[in-house]
Design an enzyme around this catalytic site. Sequence first.
Site, PDB file in Angstrom:
ATOM      1  N   ARG A 152      53.867  35.222  49.349  1.00  0.00           N
ATOM      2  CA  ARG A 152      54.477  36.451  48.831  1.00  0.00           C
ATOM      3  C   ARG A 152      53.438  37.261  48.070  1.00  0.00           C
ATOM      4  O   ARG A 152      52.365  36.766  47.752  1.00  0.00           O
ATOM      5  CB  ARG A 152      55.694  36.133  47.964  1.00  0.00           C
ATOM      6  CG  ARG A 152      55.406  35.197  46.815  1.00  0.00           C
ATOM      7  CD  ARG A 152      56.632  35.005  45.929  1.00  0.00           C
ATOM      8  NE  ARG A 152      56.397  33.973  44.943  1.00  0.00           N
ATOM      9  CZ  ARG A 152      56.984  32.776  44.925  1.00  0.00           C
ATOM     10  NH1 ARG A 152      57.850  32.452  45.849  1.00  0.00           N
ATOM     11  NH2 ARG A 152      56.694  31.903  43.978  1.00  0.00           N
ATOM     12  N   ARG A 158      56.425  33.968  30.375  1.00  0.00           N
ATOM     13  CA  ARG A 158      55.962  32.580  30.145  1.00  0.00           C
ATOM     14  C   ARG A 158      56.002  32.222  28.653  1.00  0.00           C
ATOM     15  O   ARG A 158      56.057  33.112  27.795  1.00  0.00           O
ATOM     16  CB  ARG A 158      54.528  32.445  30.665  1.00  0.00           C
ATOM     17  CG  ARG A 158      54.505  32.608  32.166  1.00  0.00           C
ATOM     18  CD  ARG A 158      53.178  32.266  32.750  1.00  0.00           C
ATOM     19  NE  ARG A 158      53.272  32.418  34.187  1.00  0.00           N
ATOM     20  CZ  ARG A 158      52.537  31.762  35.070  1.00  0.00           C
ATOM     21  NH1 ARG A 158      51.604  30.932  34.661  1.00  0.00           N
ATOM     22  NH2 ARG A 158      52.710  31.954  36.363  1.00  0.00           N
ATOM     23  N   ASP A 192      46.623  31.633  42.470  1.00  0.00           N
ATOM     24  CA  ASP A 192      47.827  30.874  42.098  1.00  0.00           C
ATOM     25  C   ASP A 192      47.574  29.368  42.178  1.00  0.00           C
ATOM     26  O   ASP A 192      46.767  28.906  42.985  1.00  0.00           O
ATOM     27  CB  ASP A 192      48.974  31.280  43.046  1.00  0.00           C
ATOM     28  CG  ASP A 192      50.323  30.869  42.499  1.00  0.00           C
ATOM     29  OD1 ASP A 192      50.426  30.541  41.298  1.00  0.00           O
ATOM     30  OD2 ASP A 192      51.292  30.862  43.277  1.00  0.00           O
ATOM     31  N   LEU A 200      28.426  44.647  42.884  1.00  0.00           N
ATOM     32  CA  LEU A 200      29.844  44.258  42.984  1.00  0.00           C
ATOM     33  C   LEU A 200      30.683  44.887  41.869  1.00  0.00           C
ATOM     34  O   LEU A 200      30.296  44.843  40.702  1.00  0.00           O
ATOM     35  CB  LEU A 200      29.965  42.725  42.893  1.00  0.00           C
ATOM     36  CG  LEU A 200      31.402  42.193  42.836  1.00  0.00           C
ATOM     37  CD1 LEU A 200      32.088  42.315  44.188  1.00  0.00           C
ATOM     38  CD2 LEU A 200      31.434  40.738  42.362  1.00  0.00           C
ATOM     39  N   TRP A 242      47.973  22.432  39.402  1.00  0.00           N
ATOM     40  CA  TRP A 242      46.710  21.672  39.403  1.00  0.00           C
ATOM     41  C   TRP A 242      46.644  20.785  38.165  1.00  0.00           C
ATOM     42  O   TRP A 242      46.302  19.604  38.232  1.00  0.00           O
ATOM     43  CB  TRP A 242      45.532  22.640  39.434  1.00  0.00           C
ATOM     44  CG  TRP A 242      44.195  21.982  39.485  1.00  0.00           C
ATOM     45  CD1 TRP A 242      43.479  21.647  40.605  1.00  0.00           C
ATOM     46  CD2 TRP A 242      43.385  21.580  38.357  1.00  0.00           C
ATOM     47  NE1 TRP A 242      42.290  21.063  40.261  1.00  0.00           N
ATOM     48  CE2 TRP A 242      42.205  21.009  38.885  1.00  0.00           C
ATOM     49  CE3 TRP A 242      43.541  21.642  36.970  1.00  0.00           C
ATOM     50  CZ2 TRP A 242      41.182  20.507  38.063  1.00  0.00           C
ATOM     51  CZ3 TRP A 242      42.536  21.141  36.161  1.00  0.00           C
ATOM     52  CH2 TRP A 242      41.368  20.573  36.708  1.00  0.00           C
ATOM     53  N   THR A 291      52.633  41.830  34.961  1.00  0.00           N
ATOM     54  CA  THR A 291      53.649  42.323  34.008  1.00  0.00           C
ATOM     55  C   THR A 291      54.778  41.297  33.883  1.00  0.00           C
ATOM     56  O   THR A 291      55.489  41.277  32.885  1.00  0.00           O
ATOM     57  CB  THR A 291      54.218  43.685  34.484  1.00  0.00           C
ATOM     58  OG1 THR A 291      54.495  43.611  35.886  1.00  0.00           O
ATOM     59  CG2 THR A 291      53.246  44.811  34.239  1.00  0.00           C
ATOM     60  N   HIS A 308      44.420  26.810  33.833  1.00  0.00           N
ATOM     61  CA  HIS A 308      43.874  28.176  33.695  1.00  0.00           C
ATOM     62  C   HIS A 308      42.391  28.110  33.327  1.00  0.00           C
ATOM     63  O   HIS A 308      41.580  28.895  33.814  1.00  0.00           O
ATOM     64  CB  HIS A 308      44.654  28.948  32.633  1.00  0.00           C
ATOM     65  CG  HIS A 308      46.103  29.148  32.985  1.00  0.00           C
ATOM     66  ND1 HIS A 308      46.510  29.573  34.222  1.00  0.00           N
ATOM     67  CD2 HIS A 308      47.242  28.969  32.264  1.00  0.00           C
ATOM     68  CE1 HIS A 308      47.831  29.660  34.264  1.00  0.00           C
ATOM     69  NE2 HIS A 308      48.301  29.283  33.079  1.00  0.00           N
TER      70      HIS A 308
HETATM   71  C1  FPP Z   1      48.625  31.652  38.352  1.00  0.00           C
HETATM   72  O1  FPP Z   1      48.782  30.260  38.298  1.00  0.00           O
HETATM   73  C2  FPP Z   1      47.561  32.073  37.425  1.00  0.00           C
HETATM   74  C3  FPP Z   1      47.739  32.893  36.384  1.00  0.00           C
HETATM   75  C4  FPP Z   1      49.043  33.485  36.034  1.00  0.00           C
HETATM   76  C5  FPP Z   1      46.649  33.209  35.449  1.00  0.00           C
HETATM   77  C6  FPP Z   1      45.298  33.306  36.070  1.00  0.00           C
HETATM   78  C7  FPP Z   1      44.332  33.670  35.037  1.00  0.00           C
HETATM   79  C8  FPP Z   1      43.130  33.088  34.880  1.00  0.00           C
HETATM   80  C9  FPP Z   1      42.570  32.031  35.750  1.00  0.00           C
HETATM   81  C10 FPP Z   1      42.282  33.546  33.733  1.00  0.00           C
HETATM   82  C11 FPP Z   1      41.378  34.628  34.159  1.00  0.00           C
HETATM   83  C12 FPP Z   1      40.545  35.068  33.116  1.00  0.00           C
HETATM   84  C13 FPP Z   1      39.434  35.843  33.247  1.00  0.00           C
HETATM   85  C14 FPP Z   1      38.133  35.268  33.292  1.00  0.00           C
HETATM   86  C15 FPP Z   1      39.506  37.271  33.287  1.00  0.00           C
HETATM   87  P1  FPP Z   1      50.169  29.635  37.820  1.00  0.00           P
HETATM   88  O2  FPP Z   1      50.081  29.348  36.399  1.00  0.00           O
HETATM   89  O3  FPP Z   1      51.296  30.528  38.221  1.00  0.00           O
HETATM   90  O4  FPP Z   1      50.198  28.317  38.668  1.00  0.00           O
HETATM   91  P2  FPP Z   1      51.474  27.504  39.177  1.00  0.00           P
HETATM   92  O5  FPP Z   1      52.094  28.338  40.283  1.00  0.00           O
HETATM   93  O6  FPP Z   1      50.889  26.242  39.692  1.00  0.00           O
HETATM   94  O7  FPP Z   1      52.394  27.329  38.021  1.00  0.00           O
END
Ligand code: FPP
Length: 251
Positions: free
Chosen positions: A205, A82, A31, A142, A36, A77, A48
């Site tokens: 959470r 978004r 998260d 892994l 960021w 899900t 992301h």
């Molecule tokens: C949560 O941060 C992150 C996500 C919902 C997406 C995470 C997915 C990736 C990093 C891509 C992964 C891909 C691969 C390589 C399989 P947020 O957007 O909720 O952050 P925030 O709480 O700061 O808004």
Amino acid sequence: MKIPFLSKKQSEVPVPYLNDIVPEHIAIIMDGNGRWAKTRGMPRVAGHKEGVSTIVKIVKKAVKCKVKVLTLYTFSTENWKRPKPEIEFILKLPKEFLSIYLPDLIANNVRIEAVGDMERLPAHTRKAIEYAMERTQNNDGLLLNFALNYGSRHEILNAMKEMFLDINNGKFLLEELDEQKFSGYLYTAGMKEPDLLIRTGGEIRLSNFLLWQLAYTEFWFTDILWPDFSEKEFLQALEVYRNRKRRYGGL
Ligand code: FPP
């Protein structure tokens, strides 16, 4: 830009103090990507993208530490709520990641798996994951497990529906149902339950992640945002885990 992965030789170098109690299965809620990016005046999706670089670093470290399973909460899900462009961006990342790193993952004996409802994912995401699963199915290093379109309540309901169908069809008796049997209906069937859950980004959470499987898991939360999370914090979490006493309700 490609971040160098890990040569076979390096993966065989032991991490000194981590040879005793390493969690076999680590699950991570990644998260903080959006925040960021926002603090840098960048669009959320830049977070992301940067998050993928963190995945590369952590997978590399997990291989080195001989972690057996690493489950990453990649898309929930609930993430369908978004904005469409953000959803599309996130769901392109698995293919991008695998098109760059699959050869390195194979060379490092990593096996790719996925948990979640893959049906609703765009074909390009599903195909990239399925191809990687097929190419790595015989690897026994892994297990890199992507939770994609994953929601724990959905998983449990689904499991119950399938299980009751089997009971109705006489496959087994309701009286024979126990925890082990029920676990066999979950996406994680056959997978060891997580020993350690890491959540970055400051929220305390579970966000509908592995609700059944985390019953006896040790939790480690950090305020660090996922793109800033590094090997140092990963090792810190492992060190905290090492000092935890797991009693499973006993003494
Ligand atoms: C949560 O941060 C992150 C996500 C919902 C997406 C995470 C997915 C990736 C990093 C891509 C992964 C891909 C691969 C390589 C399989 P947020 O957007 O909720 O952050 P925030 O709480 O700061 O808004």
